[in-house]
Design a protein around this motif. Sequence first.
Motif: not given
Length: 462
Positions: A62-73
Amino acid sequence: MINTRVPQGKKNNMEFSVYHAVVVIFLEFFAWGLLTTPMLTVLHETFPQHTFLMNGLIQGVKGLLSFMSAPLIGALSDVWGRRSFLLVTVFFTCAPIPLMRLSPWWYFAMISMSGAFSVTFSVIFAYVADVTDERERSTAYGLVSATFAASLVTSPAIGAYLSAWYGDNLVVLVATLIALADICFILLAVPESLPDKMRLNTWGAPISWEQADPFTSLRKVGQDSTVLLICITVFLSYLPEAGQYSSFFLYLRQVINFSSTTIAVFIGVVGILSIVAQTLFLTLLMRTLGNKNTVLLGLGFQILQLAWYGFGSEPWMMWAAGAVAAMSSITFPAVSALVSQSADPDKQGVVQGMITGIRGLCNGLGPALYGFVFFLFNVELNTMDPIQGDYNIDPLPLHSPTERALIPGPPFLLGACTVVIAFLVALFIPEKPTCSSSSSQLSLSDKPRPESKEVGLTLLFY
């Protein structure tokens, strides 16, 4: 009282307020707080042999997916507005809740995948930056952070009570209804905070891979010394905190032998103290000590808290360390004030995404790090006694362990060491960042925007 402002270029059809953000955060985390006791039960029933290991794996993904998506969002919220992405992040973050009793395997799978959208705080802090003046922003951040703590004051105890008397199904139903209420509130009551002027200038602008790439955000961090020091401080201080969140309740139950009721009361007491710290004490400290010294004070409290957790072997030590932990919660609102001049008004989401991405990376690494250290020191968290239905709130152990280790919680002691390094790094952070250099480094493009002006930025927290 926090005075809010109508963003420039926005029609005043609805009243803009920090309290819109407060309600959204409160409802989301209140719903999840209700599930504290059922979550421990379902986790142990689903993974009886490797409870702690699987918990770390789920939270890590969950944390790694948040890391990957946060800049785009974050970048998309700067283009299309905050309200729509508040709706998206809250919806997908709360989507796993009804699956807890329907299908535990799908529930944990959805929790892992929901990390791609679990960046509500990133959008919330950008929303706050849109509707507040710079001089009021640190107080507003403290209010939002205190709201997070307030949502956990009573919800775990309420969830434990309902679970004991009416079963987990009712708790899941109540949590689902609260999550739906949060979504409805965003749809019906939350106005768009990003000014029309900014959105019209950027609407239809292409979002490049460079903006969406989380590693690009990390590379940009190194281009400005102040932002680099702040981000290193955030990483080193939040890494042990992320690991602590993933394992602490299991640790209290298995090693310190807290009952489920005592755990709920513990969360509530620490939550109340955190509210006091982030409202009364934070404002006072910011005015008397300044931003940087407040950050250093918060890091000092965090070092003491983690060391106490690491060496503590008695329940009263956990209660005392919890009080210190409440005071350490002042760190992140104070950090947000230090970086408040690092981005233009239309770049708030980008920088929020960058910081949230770093926190997401910590959420992926922290649980794995704590699990590995527990394994190295043979601290077993694989088994857990059945959850009792009694409601005697007793700070004493349910049963005394046969032997005590010299260091009962080695991961917490390691975490204290990383925060010591964060403290040393924070010593070199300037009291007031240089706006011009930071804004130029954190901009999405090299083209200047005439309507942009230096305003405060937010940062982090849960």
